[in-house]
Design a protein around this motif. Structure first.
Motif, PDB file in Angstrom:
ATOM      1  N   PRO A   1       0.837  -1.207   0.000  1.00 52.40           N
ATOM      2  CA  PRO A   1       0.000   0.000   0.000  1.00 52.40           C
ATOM      3  C   PRO A   1       0.868   1.251   0.000  1.00 52.40           C
ATOM      4  O   PRO A   1       2.031   1.226   0.423  1.00 52.40           O
ATOM      5  N   THR A   2       0.310   2.346  -0.455  1.00 49.79           N
ATOM      6  CA  THR A   2       1.060   3.607  -0.522  1.00 49.79           C
ATOM      7  C   THR A   2       0.816   4.486   0.697  1.00 49.79           C
ATOM      8  O   THR A   2       1.307   5.591   0.760  1.00 49.79           O
ATOM      9  N   ASP A   3       0.059   3.986   1.679  1.00 47.79           N
ATOM     10  CA  ASP A   3      -0.184   4.742   2.907  1.00 47.79           C
ATOM     11  C   ASP A   3       1.136   4.983   3.634  1.00 47.79           C
ATOM     12  O   ASP A   3       2.111   4.278   3.411  1.00 47.79           O
ATOM     13  N   PRO A   4       1.165   5.959   4.555  1.00 45.55           N
ATOM     14  CA  PRO A   4       2.411   6.254   5.277  1.00 45.55           C
ATOM     15  C   PRO A   4       2.680   5.266   6.423  1.00 45.55           C
ATOM     16  O   PRO A   4       2.616   5.605   7.590  1.00 45.55           O
ATOM     17  N   PHE A   5       2.945   4.014   6.079  1.00 47.77           N
ATOM     18  CA  PHE A   5       3.231   2.994   7.068  1.00 47.77           C
ATOM     19  C   PHE A   5       4.604   2.387   6.794  1.00 47.77           C
ATOM     20  O   PHE A   5       5.138   2.495   5.701  1.00 47.77           O
ATOM     21  N   ALA A   6       5.160   1.720   7.789  1.00 47.38           N
ATOM     22  CA  ALA A   6       6.409   0.974   7.617  1.00 47.38           C
ATOM     23  C   ALA A   6       6.069  -0.488   7.377  1.00 47.38           C
ATOM     24  O   ALA A   6       5.097  -0.999   7.930  1.00 47.38           O
ATOM     25  N   TYR A   7       6.878  -1.160   6.571  1.00 49.58           N
ATOM     26  CA  TYR A   7       6.646  -2.562   6.248  1.00 49.58           C
ATOM     27  C   TYR A   7       7.914  -3.350   6.494  1.00 49.58           C
ATOM     28  O   TYR A   7       9.015  -2.840   6.345  1.00 49.58           O
ATOM     29  N   LYS A   8       7.740  -4.603   6.848  1.00 43.47           N
ATOM     30  CA  LYS A   8       8.881  -5.474   7.102  1.00 43.47           C
ATOM     31  C   LYS A   8       8.545  -6.869   6.616  1.00 43.47           C
ATOM     32  O   LYS A   8       7.462  -7.382   6.890  1.00 43.47           O
ATOM     33  N   ALA A   9       9.465  -7.449   5.890  1.00 42.21           N
ATOM     34  CA  ALA A   9       9.262  -8.836   5.457  1.00 42.21           C
ATOM     35  C   ALA A   9       9.395  -9.758   6.657  1.00 42.21           C
ATOM     36  O   ALA A   9      10.252  -9.557   7.514  1.00 42.21           O
ATOM     37  N   LYS A  10       8.560 -10.747   6.736  1.00 38.38           N
ATOM     38  CA  LYS A  10       8.642 -11.759   7.802  1.00 38.38           C
ATOM     39  C   LYS A  10       8.923 -13.086   7.128  1.00 38.38           C
ATOM     40  O   LYS A  10       8.048 -13.702   6.559  1.00 38.38           O
ATOM     41  N   TRP A  11      10.165 -13.490   7.164  1.00 34.48           N
ATOM     42  CA  TRP A  11      10.562 -14.708   6.472  1.00 34.48           C
ATOM     43  C   TRP A  11      10.360 -15.936   7.339  1.00 34.48           C
ATOM     44  O   TRP A  11       9.898 -16.959   6.878  1.00 34.48           O
ATOM     45  N   ASP A  12      10.773 -15.861   8.581  1.00 31.28           N
ATOM     46  CA  ASP A  12      10.693 -16.995   9.473  1.00 31.28           C
ATOM     47  C   ASP A  12      10.967 -16.491  10.884  1.00 31.28           C
ATOM     48  O   ASP A  12      11.481 -15.404  11.069  1.00 31.28           O
TER      49      ASP A  12
END
Length: 69
Positions: A18-29
């Motif tokens: 999404p283009t909202d002003p949020f932070a994202y983090k991949a969760k691999w394991d």
């Protein structure tokens, strides 16, 4: 200590971020947990199911007990 924090967020698969002003983090394991500290200084690490994880992560629990000033 009574568990009164919000439930941890659940991950969901998406095609595009999404283009909202949020932070994202991949969760691999690994673990998804919330760390809380009571006003008295007690630290709890809980899974999203509410399981106490302190015994598996004593170094994080100890670090959480340090003075935050």
């Amino acid at each position: 200590m009574e568990w009164r924090l919000p439930d941890p967020m659940l991950a969901k698969a998406v095609e595009d971020l999404p283009t909202d002003p949020f932070a994202y983090k991949a969760k691999w394991d690994g673990f998804r947990a919330i760390v809380s500290r009571s006003p008295a200084g007690a630290v709890e690490i809980r899974s999203r199911q509410g399981t106490l994880l302190n015994p598996g992560f004593p170094e994080i629990a100890t670090a959480g007990n340090r003075d935050l000033a």
